[in-house]
Design a protein around this motif. Structure first.
Motif, PDB file in Angstrom:
ATOM      1  N   LEU A 187       0.285   3.828 -11.955  1.00 58.46           N
ATOM      2  CA  LEU A 187       1.220   3.334 -11.052  1.00 58.46           C
ATOM      3  C   LEU A 187       0.480   2.952  -9.610  1.00 58.46           C
ATOM      4  O   LEU A 187      -0.667   3.575  -9.367  1.00 58.46           O
TER       5      LEU A 187
ATOM      6  N   ARG B 121       9.651   2.885 -10.688  1.00 60.25           N
ATOM      7  CA  ARG B 121       9.607   1.809  -9.874  1.00 60.25           C
ATOM      8  C   ARG B 121      10.892   1.814  -8.595  1.00 60.25           C
ATOM      9  O   ARG B 121      10.268   1.301  -7.613  1.00 60.25           O
TER      10      ARG B 121
ATOM     11  N   THR C  97       3.438  -1.324 -11.863  1.00 62.42           N
ATOM     12  CA  THR C  97       3.231  -0.376 -13.108  1.00 62.42           C
ATOM     13  C   THR C  97       2.556  -1.173 -14.180  1.00 62.42           C
ATOM     14  O   THR C  97       2.567  -2.247 -14.259  1.00 62.42           O
TER      15      THR C  97
END
Length: 146
Positions: free
Chosen positions: A72, A125, A133
């Motif tokens: 992330l 997200r 990502t």
């Protein structure tokens, strides 16, 4: 830092392999009395070396056979605590590792299938501060027991 010797390391290895192993089963393997093994394990717990005992679960038998890591990336001003909170809210998340560099975090997830994985990624997200990502599927794994 706790002082441990080779016997302590053997006891830790045995407990990692089987946390339900009794002191009387471990004593002959390390050449100590049952009472001495108990004292050592109690000391390791008191020193914080042993933090608990848990069951090892075969998640595939529960229908959660797909495992993945999701990198992330966040906006530059996102506090580390917010990164952890974002992933903590997702029940499929098994662990969150905040890391230096790019990406900002590595999230370990378990899901039922690929569609479920996609839903988890989409949910992460949508958290608002995730800027990117990258997903890595686990094909197999090995964990050190010693």
């Amino acid at each position: 830092m706790a002082e441990i010797d080779d016997i302590d390391r053997q006891l830790l290895r045995m407990l990692r392999e089987d946390g339900r192993r009794t002191f009387s089963e471990m004593a002959p393997e390390v050449g100590l009395s049952v009472a001495a093994v108990k004292r050592r394990v109690d000391r390791l717990r008191a020193d914080g070396v042993i933090t608990g005992f848990s069951a090892q679960i075969d998640h595939s038998r529960l229908g959660w056979g797909i495992e993945a890591f999701i990198e992330l990336s966040y906006t530059g001003a996102t506090p580390v605590g917010e990164i952890v909170r974002t992933a903590y809210k997702v029940p499929e998340v098994q662990a969150v590792f905040t890391i230096a560099g790019d990406p900002d975090a590595l999230v370990h997830v378990r899901v039922r299938d690929i569609e479920h994985l996609q839903q988890v990624i989409d949910g992460l997200r949508r958290s608002g501060q995730v800027t990117g990502t990258k997903t890595l599927m686990v094909l197999g794994s090995w964990t050190r027991n010693a």
